[in-house]
Write an enzyme that holds these catalytic residues in place. Structure first.
Site: not given
Length: 206
Positions: A45-46
């Site tokens: 993800g991020c």
């Protein structure tokens, strides 16, 4: 505009003014440095969060935010978020194998993501935020064994994060590097908005 987009715009404006910061905690960890180095790549993800998580682990020498798994050479952040490059946000982790093994890194990685979400992570949804372990042929047996152990906890039908073949890693722009450490207030607001901690408790328990 999303909270993350606002934070990125602020970070770009402030990047030139950032003074050198202290090395991450992992670089200050106790125990002798063997001088040996190995590299692992994770998409969770991020990349701000993945980088921050790995930098806290003793034995990790550095963590660099970037992109992996796509078709475009040397992609920019704007290209990746627009879609079509095939890249995932990823982090390249350099570690001392005498202090922490590759298997231990993969084991820890699972507990920092929601491996049941096929469409992204937490508030960051979309193809670029999908999760994966990018493993070399030598790393793949350990990565698959670690995945199997994690699947036993979550359940095979729910666990969607794959172990993928190694792919070229491209570093992201400078303003993305060490974002959590250099921008603690802004990053704290982002993580609270995303509900990462609460979701991880739901998936993995306390």
């Amino acid at each position: 505009m999303s909270l993350r987009s606002i934070l990125i715009a602020t970070a770009i404006a402030a990047a030139a003014a950032c003074s050198p910061a202290a090395p991450p905690a992992s670089a200050q960890a106790s125990g002798p440095d063997s001088g040996r180095r190995e590299v692992a790549v994770f998409a969770g993800g991020c990349f701000w969060s993945v980088e921050a998580n790995f930098e806290r682990i003793p034995g990790v020498v550095s963590a660099v935010s970037g992109f992996a798994g796509g078709r475009v050479t040397n992609p920019t952040y704007d290209q990746v978020v627009r879609g079509g490059t095939g890249h995932l946000e990823a982090v390249q982790v350099t570690f001392d194998p005498a202090r922490i093994s590759y298997r231990q890194l993969v084991d820890r990685f699972w507990r920092t993501i929601d491996p049941t979400d096929p469409d992204g992570q937490f508030c960051d949804q979309g193809a670029t935020y999908a999760t994966a372990v990018f493993a070399t042929p030598a790393q793949k047996p350990a990565a698959l064994a670690s995945r199997q152990a994690a699947v036993a906890v979550i359940g095979a039908r729910r666990f969607v994060t794959p172990v993928r073949d190694t792919a070229r890693f491209w570093p992201a722009e400078a303003y993305h590097q060490d974002f959590a450490r250099l921008n603690p207030v802004r990053y704290g607001g982002y993580t609270r908005f995303c509900g990462r901690a609460a979701r991880l408790r739901q998936v993995w328990g306390a």
